[in-house]
Design a protein around this motif. Sequence first.
Motif, PDB file in Angstrom:
ATOM      1  N   GLY A  65       0.830  -1.201   0.000  1.00  0.00           N
ATOM      2  CA  GLY A  65       0.000   0.000   0.000  1.00  0.00           C
ATOM      3  C   GLY A  65       0.861   1.246   0.000  1.00  0.00           C
ATOM      4  O   GLY A  65       1.649   1.461  -0.920  1.00  0.00           O
ATOM      5  N   ARG A  66       0.762   2.049   1.031  1.00  0.00           N
ATOM      6  CA  ARG A  66       1.587   3.262   1.134  1.00  0.00           C
ATOM      7  C   ARG A  66       2.935   2.990   1.795  1.00  0.00           C
ATOM      8  O   ARG A  66       3.733   3.902   1.982  1.00  0.00           O
ATOM      9  N   GLY A  67       3.182   1.718   2.140  1.00  0.00           N
ATOM     10  CA  GLY A  67       4.464   1.364   2.734  1.00  0.00           C
ATOM     11  C   GLY A  67       5.529   1.114   1.682  1.00  0.00           C
ATOM     12  O   GLY A  67       5.320   1.311   0.480  1.00  0.00           O
ATOM     13  N   ASP A  68       6.680   0.645   2.124  1.00  0.00           N
ATOM     14  CA  ASP A  68       7.825   0.393   1.241  1.00  0.00           C
ATOM     15  C   ASP A  68       7.683  -0.969   0.578  1.00  0.00           C
ATOM     16  O   ASP A  68       7.577  -1.990   1.260  1.00  0.00           O
ATOM     17  N   ASP A  69       7.679  -0.992  -0.746  1.00  0.00           N
ATOM     18  CA  ASP A  69       7.568  -2.247  -1.493  1.00  0.00           C
ATOM     19  C   ASP A  69       8.947  -2.763  -1.901  1.00  0.00           C
ATOM     20  O   ASP A  69       9.846  -1.984  -2.229  1.00  0.00           O
ATOM     21  N   THR A  70       9.080  -4.104  -1.916  1.00  0.00           N
ATOM     22  CA  THR A  70      10.333  -4.720  -2.365  1.00  0.00           C
ATOM     23  C   THR A  70      10.121  -5.749  -3.474  1.00  0.00           C
ATOM     24  O   THR A  70      11.069  -6.110  -4.163  1.00  0.00           O
ATOM     25  N   ALA A  71       8.892  -6.264  -3.620  1.00  0.00           N
ATOM     26  CA  ALA A  71       8.552  -7.247  -4.672  1.00  0.00           C
ATOM     27  C   ALA A  71       9.405  -8.515  -4.550  1.00  0.00           C
ATOM     28  O   ALA A  71       9.411  -9.161  -3.518  1.00  0.00           O
ATOM     29  N   LEU A  72      10.193  -8.849  -5.585  1.00  0.00           N
ATOM     30  CA  LEU A  72      10.939 -10.115  -5.604  1.00  0.00           C
ATOM     31  C   LEU A  72      12.110 -10.070  -4.630  1.00  0.00           C
ATOM     32  O   LEU A  72      12.969  -9.193  -4.719  1.00  0.00           O
ATOM     33  N   ASN A  73      12.132 -11.021  -3.694  1.00  0.00           N
ATOM     34  CA  ASN A  73      13.187 -11.082  -2.681  1.00  0.00           C
ATOM     35  C   ASN A  73      14.165 -12.226  -2.878  1.00  0.00           C
ATOM     36  O   ASN A  73      15.306 -12.152  -2.427  1.00  0.00           O
ATOM     37  N   ALA A  74      13.722 -13.310  -3.523  1.00  0.00           N
ATOM     38  CA  ALA A  74      14.602 -14.475  -3.682  1.00  0.00           C
ATOM     39  C   ALA A  74      14.090 -15.361  -4.802  1.00  0.00           C
ATOM     40  O   ALA A  74      12.903 -15.346  -5.141  1.00  0.00           O
ATOM     41  N   ILE A  75      15.017 -16.158  -5.349  1.00  0.00           N
ATOM     42  CA  ILE A  75      14.708 -17.164  -6.364  1.00  0.00           C
ATOM     43  C   ILE A  75      15.351 -18.468  -5.903  1.00  0.00           C
ATOM     44  O   ILE A  75      16.538 -18.492  -5.561  1.00  0.00           O
ATOM     45  N   ALA A 132      13.984  -5.811  -9.111  1.00  0.00           N
ATOM     46  CA  ALA A 132      13.454  -7.035  -9.713  1.00  0.00           C
ATOM     47  C   ALA A 132      12.092  -7.392  -9.101  1.00  0.00           C
ATOM     48  O   ALA A 132      11.888  -7.290  -7.892  1.00  0.00           O
ATOM     49  N   ASN A 133      11.146  -7.797  -9.978  1.00  0.00           N
ATOM     50  CA  ASN A 133       9.785  -8.107  -9.551  1.00  0.00           C
ATOM     51  C   ASN A 133       9.371  -9.554  -9.783  1.00  0.00           C
ATOM     52  O   ASN A 133       8.545 -10.089  -9.038  1.00  0.00           O
ATOM     53  N   TYR A 134       9.904 -10.195 -10.832  1.00  0.00           N
ATOM     54  CA  TYR A 134       9.350 -11.482 -11.276  1.00  0.00           C
ATOM     55  C   TYR A 134      10.345 -12.118 -12.237  1.00  0.00           C
ATOM     56  O   TYR A 134      11.127 -11.423 -12.897  1.00  0.00           O
ATOM     57  N   ILE A 135      10.320 -13.447 -12.336  1.00  0.00           N
ATOM     58  CA  ILE A 135      11.191 -14.152 -13.276  1.00  0.00           C
ATOM     59  C   ILE A 135      10.447 -15.342 -13.888  1.00  0.00           C
ATOM     60  O   ILE A 135       9.572 -15.932 -13.243  1.00  0.00           O
ATOM     61  N   VAL A 183      21.668  -8.585  -4.110  1.00  0.00           N
ATOM     62  CA  VAL A 183      20.640  -8.212  -3.144  1.00  0.00           C
ATOM     63  C   VAL A 183      21.123  -7.028  -2.309  1.00  0.00           C
ATOM     64  O   VAL A 183      22.262  -7.006  -1.840  1.00  0.00           O
ATOM     65  N   GLU A 184      20.227  -6.062  -2.134  1.00  0.00           N
ATOM     66  CA  GLU A 184      20.513  -4.909  -1.277  1.00  0.00           C
ATOM     67  C   GLU A 184      20.152  -5.253   0.166  1.00  0.00           C
ATOM     68  O   GLU A 184      19.054  -5.763   0.439  1.00  0.00           O
ATOM     69  N   ASP A 185      21.066  -4.962   1.092  1.00  0.00           N
ATOM     70  CA  ASP A 185      20.803  -5.186   2.513  1.00  0.00           C
ATOM     71  C   ASP A 185      19.688  -4.267   3.009  1.00  0.00           C
ATOM     72  O   ASP A 185      19.352  -3.263   2.378  1.00  0.00           O
ATOM     73  N   CYS A 186      19.133  -4.597   4.177  1.00  0.00           N
ATOM     74  CA  CYS A 186      18.106  -3.779   4.808  1.00  0.00           C
ATOM     75  C   CYS A 186      18.585  -2.344   4.980  1.00  0.00           C
ATOM     76  O   CYS A 186      19.711  -2.098   5.437  1.00  0.00           O
ATOM     77  N   GLN A 187      17.750  -1.384   4.607  1.00  0.00           N
ATOM     78  CA  GLN A 187      18.105   0.033   4.656  1.00  0.00           C
ATOM     79  C   GLN A 187      17.619   0.721   5.935  1.00  0.00           C
ATOM     80  O   GLN A 187      17.715   1.940   6.067  1.00  0.00           O
ATOM     81  N   HIS A 188      17.062  -0.052   6.863  1.00  0.00           N
ATOM     82  CA  HIS A 188      16.705   0.441   8.199  1.00  0.00           C
ATOM     83  C   HIS A 188      15.825   1.687   8.145  1.00  0.00           C
ATOM     84  O   HIS A 188      16.161   2.743   8.683  1.00  0.00           O
ATOM     85  N   THR A 194      15.803  -4.957  -2.023  1.00  0.00           N
ATOM     86  CA  THR A 194      16.199  -6.374  -1.888  1.00  0.00           C
ATOM     87  C   THR A 194      16.789  -6.910  -3.198  1.00  0.00           C
ATOM     88  O   THR A 194      17.784  -6.406  -3.671  1.00  0.00           O
ATOM     89  N   LEU A 195      16.154  -7.908  -3.854  1.00  0.00           N
ATOM     90  CA  LEU A 195      16.783  -8.552  -5.014  1.00  0.00           C
ATOM     91  C   LEU A 195      16.775  -7.602  -6.227  1.00  0.00           C
ATOM     92  O   LEU A 195      15.722  -7.105  -6.625  1.00  0.00           O
ATOM     93  N   ASN A 196      17.956  -7.372  -6.781  1.00  0.00           N
ATOM     94  CA  ASN A 196      18.114  -6.455  -7.904  1.00  0.00           C
ATOM     95  C   ASN A 196      18.417  -7.147  -9.228  1.00  0.00           C
ATOM     96  O   ASN A 196      17.978  -6.704 -10.280  1.00  0.00           O
ATOM     97  N   ASP A 197      19.198  -8.221  -9.185  1.00  0.00           N
ATOM     98  CA  ASP A 197      19.614  -8.859 -10.436  1.00  0.00           C
ATOM     99  C   ASP A 197      20.032 -10.298 -10.147  1.00  0.00           C
ATOM    100  O   ASP A 197      20.201 -10.700  -8.988  1.00  0.00           O
ATOM    101  N   VAL A 198      20.218 -11.059 -11.223  1.00  0.00           N
ATOM    102  CA  VAL A 198      20.553 -12.473 -11.076  1.00  0.00           C
ATOM    103  C   VAL A 198      21.419 -12.915 -12.246  1.00  0.00           C
ATOM    104  O   VAL A 198      21.301 -12.392 -13.361  1.00  0.00           O
ATOM    105  N   LYS A 199      22.285 -13.865 -11.950  1.00  0.00           N
ATOM    106  CA  LYS A 199      23.140 -14.479 -12.972  1.00  0.00           C
ATOM    107  C   LYS A 199      23.025 -15.992 -12.809  1.00  0.00           C
ATOM    108  O   LYS A 199      23.042 -16.505 -11.677  1.00  0.00           O
TER     109      LYS A 199
END
Length: 209
Positions: A65-75, A132-135, A183-188, A194-199
Amino acid sequence: MYFLQLIVSVLVISPVVDCFLPRKSVVDSLGPTYRSKWGTWGRVQYCAEGTYAAGYEMKIEPSQGRGDDTALNAIALVCVSLKGKHFGGTITSTAGPYGDWTGVFMCPNNVFLKEFALQVEESQGGGDDTAANYIKFICGPLHSVKSSYELAHTRGHWLWGEMTGWSRTCPTNSAICGIRTRVEDCQHGADDTTLNDVKFYCCNDDSWN
């Protein structure tokens, strides 16, 4: 089919198997796609020797909602051998802390993950970034470059960003066998992505079936 059902039940009990030992059979890599400015690359995790990725699962945080979104966190990748005789663990590399696992989707019997496409939201400037949102993946026979089956969770996309084009495919006689995530660490309290890219890594046929 029974063996694949067994894999799903094993995932519920033990979702991640550490497998950091390098494989001598790596022949190619796919990605990264986004080349974002956030996060650090984790360690590569590989399927057990003689096994290849034949399915996957995503960890996704729903809209806040109005909070902080991160979407895809892990694969997570599910590893099996040719003809499905051996289970080679599940592998993830680095994972973000938010969201829920969506459930495992598997390729048809005796075909494996060969290429991928990543949905990514570009930088929002001063807005809420999710990266990253989806794979999704293409399944194909190990011993052919012919791609035969698109493997995607039912929804087919997530909430933000655009789907990138398909990656290269793993070479003939190989399939995806390893994963490394950025992956970006928690920004407190600041904006988390969180998950930005994958190889992904392709291994040739070293099967012990």
